[in-house]
Design an enzyme around this catalytic site. Structure first.
Site, short mmCIF file in Angstrom:
data_model
loop_
_atom_site.label_atom_id
_atom_site.label_comp_id
_atom_site.label_asym_id
_atom_site.label_seq_id
_atom_site.Cartn_x
_atom_site.Cartn_y
_atom_site.Cartn_z
N ARG A 1 -3.28 -5.36 6.92
CA ARG A 1 -4.34 -6.04 7.66
C ARG A 1 -5.66 -5.28 7.64
O ARG A 1 -6.68 -5.83 8.05
CB ARG A 1 -3.90 -6.29 9.10
CG ARG A 1 -2.81 -7.35 9.22
CD ARG A 1 -2.56 -7.73 10.69
NE ARG A 1 -1.76 -8.93 10.81
CZ ARG A 1 -0.44 -8.93 11.01
NH1 ARG A 1 0.21 -7.79 11.12
NH2 ARG A 1 0.22 -10.07 11.11
N VAL B 1 2.18 6.59 6.97
CA VAL B 1 1.23 7.09 5.96
C VAL B 1 -0.17 6.69 6.41
O VAL B 1 -0.41 5.54 6.79
CB VAL B 1 1.54 6.50 4.57
CG1 VAL B 1 0.53 6.98 3.53
CG2 VAL B 1 2.96 6.89 4.14
N HIS C 1 4.06 1.36 2.29
CA HIS C 1 5.25 0.67 1.77
C HIS C 1 5.92 1.51 0.68
O HIS C 1 7.15 1.61 0.61
CB HIS C 1 4.87 -0.67 1.15
CG HIS C 1 4.26 -1.67 2.09
ND1 HIS C 1 2.95 -2.05 2.01
CD2 HIS C 1 4.79 -2.38 3.12
CE1 HIS C 1 2.69 -2.96 2.94
NE2 HIS C 1 3.79 -3.18 3.63
N HIS D 1 0.86 -1.19 0.00
CA HIS D 1 0.00 0.00 0.00
C HIS D 1 0.90 1.24 0.00
O HIS D 1 2.14 1.12 -0.04
CB HIS D 1 -0.95 -0.03 1.20
CG HIS D 1 -0.26 -0.26 2.52
ND1 HIS D 1 0.65 0.64 3.05
CD2 HIS D 1 -0.30 -1.29 3.39
CE1 HIS D 1 1.10 0.18 4.20
NE2 HIS D 1 0.55 -1.00 4.42
P1 AMP Z 1 4.79 -5.03 6.56
O1 AMP Z 1 4.64 -5.45 5.13
O2 AMP Z 1 3.50 -4.74 7.24
O3 AMP Z 1 5.73 -5.91 7.34
O4 AMP Z 1 5.51 -3.61 6.50
C1 AMP Z 1 6.73 -3.46 5.84
C2 AMP Z 1 7.32 -2.12 6.21
O5 AMP Z 1 6.42 -1.08 5.83
C3 AMP Z 1 7.55 -1.97 7.71
O6 AMP Z 1 8.77 -1.28 7.94
C4 AMP Z 1 6.38 -1.16 8.14
O7 AMP Z 1 6.61 -0.39 9.31
C5 AMP Z 1 6.19 -0.26 6.94
N1 AMP Z 1 4.82 0.26 6.93
C6 AMP Z 1 3.68 -0.45 7.08
N2 AMP Z 1 2.62 0.38 7.08
C7 AMP Z 1 3.09 1.64 6.95
C8 AMP Z 1 2.49 2.94 6.89
N3 AMP Z 1 1.18 3.11 6.98
N4 AMP Z 1 3.31 4.01 6.74
C9 AMP Z 1 4.66 3.85 6.65
N5 AMP Z 1 5.27 2.66 6.69
C10 AMP Z 1 4.51 1.57 6.85
#
Ligand code: AMP
Length: 291
Positions: free
Chosen positions: A187, A176, A37, A34
């Site tokens: 999620r 974000v 990322h 999203h």
């Molecule tokens: P995930 O795929 O959920 O493990 O997230 C991968 C990376 O993206 C991690 O470093 C998260 O902290 C970051 N991330 C997830 N959601 C957000 C968001 N809304 N804003 C900024 N970074 C994010």
């Protein structure tokens, strides 16, 4: 963009690229991408010659009763988004690529990892630290990008890097958010329409924390109590962690004087939402400033 699932092939490609270019930036993710990322990717693009993104739903960081098997996935859409964003290499290993043998080695930062989210997800941060350490060893980036949304993750990874003298700089990126303030998360797709509406209570609670501290509240226990009461305004919200901690160490504080992080882990229906806000300390709100 080149796509790899095999560690050896990725390493060979990176080796060749490193001969021509200088810096490599890594963006580790679990996919189902999203705009949050993509913010990490954009930042990595600005600061590095080569950007490597990884997509790996890491079994080590999921508890037995958690959502590993139903974690949302869409590798085709993710691949198109990363290509479009100018990522040079996507590393998307399968579980047997990443862990050809059962893992016997664990990287853990237990003192930080068992706090907050770790208190309701035992072993989670050991799984995170282990996979991140392995990704760092595979990709050998100069910089790695992590979202402040997973605040505790940044604190754990930074401490691991410091303790083990890993040659990588951790770059935290601000969260974000959606139009109503809800932090973007893979999620969020689990939420029904009604739950999605209810989820706004999470960022609202963080705003309330900021308001209360700005109004002079200095007792962390009282703040936690008031925030739990605030969260209960939303009948669908079930707070699992509502904590006010030192922003750098995540340890409890006696009084809110310097920077604190307000960490929320809230269940809406069966979906766990995570969010946080750094407050106090004359309005400095960046994770970078909390070190
Ligand atoms: P995930 O795929 O959920 O493990 O997230 C991968 C990376 O993206 C991690 O470093 C998260 O902290 C970051 N991330 C997830 N959601 C957000 C968001 N809304 N804003 C900024 N970074 C994010």
């Amino acid at each position: 963009m080149r796509v790899f699932s095999d560690i050896g092939e990725l390493r060979a490609a990176l080796e060749a690229l490193r001969r021509q270019s200088r810096t490599v930036g890594l963006v580790p993710t679990m996919g189902y991408l999203h705009a949050g990322h993509m913010e990490l990717v954009a930042r990595a693009r600005v600061e590095n010659d080569i950007v490597v993104a990884s997509i790996f739903v890491n079994p080590l960081q999921f508890g037995a009763n958690e959502d590993l098997s139903k974690y949302p996935r869409d590798i085709e859409r993710d691949t198109a988004m990363l290509r479009q964003a100018g990522v040079n290499i996507l590393f998307a290993p399968g579980v047997t690529d990443m862990y050809p043998k059962p893992m016997m080695t664990v990287v853990d930062v237990p003192e930080i990892g068992r706090e907050l989210e770790g208190s309701v997800r035992p072993g989670h941060f050991a799984g995170v630290a282990t996979v991140v350490c392995k990704l760092f060893n595979i990709v050998q980036p100069q910089r790695a990008y992590f979202g402040e949304k997973d605040y505790q993750q940044v604190v754990v990874v930074r401490r691991m890097v410091e303790d083990l003298a890993l040659p990588v700089r951790i770059v935290p990126v601000p969260t974000v958010r959606d139009h109503d303030g809800l932090a973007l998360s893979s999620r969020n797709v689990y939420l029904s329409a009604g739950e999605r509406k209810a989820a706004v209570i999470v960022p609202q609670t963080l705003a309330e924390a900021e308001r209360l501290v700005a109004a002079g509240l200095t007792d962390p226990a009282e703040l936690e109590h008031l925030l739990k009461t605030f969260l209960h305004r939303e009948p669908l919200a079930n707070p699992e962690v509502v904590a006010v901690r030192d922003a750098a160490t995540l340890k409890p504080v006696e009084v809110i004087r310097d920077l604190v992080v307000v960490a929320l882990f809230v269940r809406i229906g069966t979906t766990r939402l995570l969010d946080n806000r750094v407050i106090g300390g004359q309005g400095v709100t960046k994770l970078g400033a909390a070190r």
